[in-house]
Structures are given as C-alpha cells and as structure tokens.
Write an enzyme that holds these catalytic residues in place. Structure first.
Site, PDB file in Angstrom:
ATOM      1  CG  HIS A 215      -2.255  -1.012   1.409  1.00 45.70           C
ATOM      2  ND1 HIS A 215      -2.930  -1.118   0.056  1.00 45.70           N
ATOM      3  CD2 HIS A 215      -2.436  -1.673   2.232  1.00 45.70           C
ATOM      4  CE1 HIS A 215      -3.700  -1.925   0.401  1.00 45.70           C
ATOM      5  NE2 HIS A 215      -3.618  -2.386   1.758  1.00 45.70           N
ATOM      6  CG  ASP A 252      -3.159  -8.110   0.766  1.00 46.63           C
ATOM      7  OD1 ASP A 252      -2.420  -8.347   1.937  1.00 46.63           O
ATOM      8  OD2 ASP A 252      -4.098  -7.591   1.109  1.00 46.63           O
ATOM      9  CG  HIS A 254      -7.024  -5.122   1.743  1.00 47.76           C
ATOM     10  ND1 HIS A 254      -6.424  -5.544   2.833  1.00 47.76           N
ATOM     11  CD2 HIS A 254      -8.383  -5.016   2.212  1.00 47.76           C
ATOM     12  CE1 HIS A 254      -7.259  -5.936   3.849  1.00 47.76           C
ATOM     13  NE2 HIS A 254      -8.448  -5.348   3.515  1.00 47.76           N
ATOM     14  CG  ASP A 339      -5.119  -9.742   3.565  1.00 50.52           C
ATOM     15  OD1 ASP A 339      -4.928 -10.188   2.605  1.00 50.52           O
ATOM     16  OD2 ASP A 339      -4.996  -8.307   3.826  1.00 50.52           O
TER      17      ASP A 339
END
Length: 436
Positions: A215, A252, A254, A339
């Site tokens: 990120h 991931d 996200h 995740d």
C-alpha cells in the site's frame, strides 16, 4: 517532507469505519478473539531468539551460527527464506502486530518445515538492511528523510501516526526495521539469482517480513505499509541483475495500490492484482490498465465478496497463466497476502489454507516454466494469526513438493456458496480488456 502525528481518536474512528466497511464476520469474531489471545500468550514465550544487529532486532532459529549459503548449499536448496519480524514496530491491539511473523516461524518449527529440520530449506540470516538509495528507487527522498527525522518524535512519545488517511503507526524503530524488511527481499533476490546461475531451476524465496509494503505509495506510507518491499525488490532485480521483465502477482485481499502506482507507466514491470471488490483502499478498478508506455502492463481483477477456492483456481488458469506466458518474465515476485482467508477479520473472501497451497504450487510451476524458477514471495497481509501461520506453512509444503496439510486446519462447514456467476463475468471482462 515533515510527517505529522495524527490524533489517536481520529485514526481509531477511521479504523472502525474501515473495518465496518469490510463487513467483519461477526458471527465468529468473538471466538476468534479468544483463540488469538491464547495463541499470543504462547508466542510471547517463543520470541526468545532476538539479537541486535545495527540497531534493529532480528529473530532467527540459531543466533550463534548462521548458515553459509555457498554453491554446495544452493545446489540442494529448494527454499530460501528471511525473517524480519520488526518486534519494535508494534501498537497494542493493532491487527498489524509484532506477533505476526513469530506466529509463522513458530508454526514452521512445530511442523518441522524450517531450516532447523530441513537441509533443503535455508534461512538467510545476516542480510543487510536496504540502503536509502534502494528505497529512493521507489519512494521520494523527501518521504524517506522525513520518516527518519520522525523517529525522534516517536522515541519521545512511544508511538505516532504517520498517515493522514488511515491507521499506519510508527515507533522509534520503525524506520530501521522497515529498511531491514526491504533488505530481506533484496537479499533473497540476490540469492535466487545466484542460484539460477549454477542450476536449472532456482530455489524459491520467501521474505517473512513486516511492516508490509504494497500500500505504501511513492510519496508516503499507507494502509499499515511503510516501504514498498516488493517494488524495491523489483527495481533491484532490474538494476543490479539485468532482469528487465518483472512479473508481480499480488493476491492480498486488498488492492496493492502502492505497487500499482510505482509501475503504472512502466512497460517492463507487469503488475497483476486480485483483490476483494470494494475493499480498502477503493482502488484497483478493472479498467485501470496502466498509462502511456505502460498501458496494458497493469491488470486489476476485483473479485466479489464470498469468492473462494474455485474462483481463484479459475482466475489462475484463465488470467494469471496467460498473462505471464505472454509477458515472458525474467523473474516473478509475489505480494503474498493471507488476509483473503475465510477466518481473517478484515475481509470477506473465502480462501482456505488449501487455496494458498494451490497458489504457491502453481506459481512455483509457472516460474519454472517461464524464468528458470526465479521467484520470491513477500509477506503482506494476514491478521488471524492461526490461519496466517497455517497458510504460510502450507505454502512452504507446496514449495517443497509435499502434500498439503490443509485438511487438518480448514473447516468446510463454515464456507458458503461462492458467487461463481459474478466471478465468471469479472474474468470474462478482464480477458476482453487485456485480449487474453
């Protein structure tokens, strides 16, 4: 660039809104909380192997004796890994905590998958932190110097918040430990490349590191991430080893917006992200395909909530494989976020331990077919300590060509029907956009 400390109340409020937007699986969150607490107590007793190196804490299985990674070891190795747990970078009750990497290493020990038990598994230990030049290949000099300066404030206050849009924190050790995390990835790139020169298929690498990185944008931190570990490693592979074409897979839950932004106009780095549609940070739309000379070398595939093992198998076969085959990479890097697991509290996908075994096994085979086995995984998310530990351990089994042990952990009873028609529509749309 001066990094401003963000008021704690504001950050916590944003974090609660963020969690609510990710549809926490409240039906069994309380049970998970109890399990996590008991698991953390055990981990505290396991974190006994810390040693100080250049002002940072490193955790290894044997602090007295580091393995010498020479040509003899490399000829037999199937898996190389680095451990950078960032034990000083921690906020109480934060999901991105100091317990994450130790939970993995403890599981590897208990399941006899570590270098302590396997001659074909090598832990690289005395690796160097990344240099400032390594980091500024991706991030702005103003951000990097600003973070270093902010450490004095973090030392005084114990903990500061360094991101205006989310709960990314820093402690007095964050800057140095973030350099260590990036350095672990660089070390694995160097070792994997060195091995590929003396054997047909290189061993895989896995950077068990934090803080995570996908990120972090060029101008600053974001979403628990400080430096873009996989992005830094990609540039290192290009500039230090002449591996021009880098294929990055990010599974991931996200969207890896930082990696996306770093290479959005770069034709030599293909970034492919699968992520939950509508999840943090709201980027990674299917029509975001790159810009300028990099148009077509970014592929984003948002998956509907509830997508699971069947969905990801279809994505791998119909999207990831043809993309990689057409791109013809010199190395494959993986932002490995765990995740998406059905037990993870910050998302709503239904990946299982078996899903991650499948991904690890298939990516390994893809790397062997396309780039001499050169492939390095980088730990990103994963916030249920048990599902994180078991899933990474099963990834290790895949790398070692051993059967999955997912059936010992996964509970099919908690799964529900996947939205396969929506997944199929998303796959067909991305195939059309990218002419697959």
């Amino acid at each position: 660039m001066e990094l401003q400390a963000i008021p704690r109340s504001s950050v916590l409020m944003r974090h609660q809104l963020y969690k609510r937007g990710l549809h926490l699986k409240s039906s069994f969150v309380n049970n998970l909380f109890i399990l996590e607490k008991s698991f953390q107590k055990k981990l505290i007793s396991d974190i006994y192997c810390s040693k100080r190196i250049r002002g940072y804490t490193s955790c290894s299985n044997d602090a007295e004796k580091d393995p010498i990674v020479d040509s003899v070891n490399m000829r037999d190795a199937q898996l190389l890994y680095c451990v950078a747990p960032a034990l000083g970078h921690n906020q109480e009750s934060h999901p991105e905590s100091k317990f994450r990497v130790p939970s993995i290493t403890s599981a590897l020990e208990n399941m006899e998958l570590s270098s302590k038990f396997r001659s074909e598994v090598i832990e690289l230990q005395n690796f160097k932190p990344a240099s400032v030049d390594d980091i500024t290949n991706i991030h702005s000099k103003a951000y990097v110097s600003g973070l270093e300066k902010a450490m004095s404030k973090a030392s005084e206050e114990g903990l500061i918040f360094i991101e205006g849009s989310g709960p990314t924190y820093a402690t007095a050790t964050t800057y140095q430990e973030s350099l260590v995390a990036a350095g672990a990835g660089i070390s694995l790139i160097d070792s994997v490349v060195a091995a590929s020169k003396i054997r047909k298929n290189s061993p895989l690498g896995f950077a068990l590191i934090r803080p995570p990185g996908h990120h972090a944008i060029p101008k600053g931190p974001m979403g628990f991430c400080v430096f873009g570990n996989v992005a830094v490693a990609a540039r290192h592979a290009q500039r230090s080893h002449g591996l021009k074409r880098v294929f990055i897979i990010d599974f991931d839950v996200h969207h890896g917006n930082g990696t996306n932004d770093a290479f959005y106009d770069d034709p030599d780095i293909f970034f492919l992200s699968t992520h939950q549609d509508g999840s943090y940070p709201g980027t990674g739309k299917i029509d975001e395909v790159g810009h300028g000379s990099g148009e077509g070398t970014t592929l984003n595939l948002p998956l509907p909530g509830g997508s699971g093992d069947s969905s990801m198998r279809s994505v791998f076969d119909e999207v990831i494989v043809p993309c990689a085959q057409r791109f013809k990479p010199d190395i494959i890097l993986v932002s490995a976020g765990y995740d998406g697991h059905v037990l993870d509290p910050l998302a709503s996908l239904q990946f299982t331990t078996g899903t991650y075994y499948m991904l690890a096994s298939n990516i390994k085979q893809l790397a062997r077919e396309l780039c001499g086995g050169r492939c390095v995984f980088f730990l990103e998310g994963g916030y249920n300590l048990q599902s994180l530990a078991y899933s990474v351990a099963d990834s290790f089994r895949a790398f070692l060509d051993e059967p999955s042990a997912a059936s010992k952990f996964d509970d099919p009873a908690i799964l529900y029907e996947e939205p396969l028609s929506k997944v199929k529509q998303a796959i067909q749309k991305v195939k059309s956009i990218h002419s697959l």
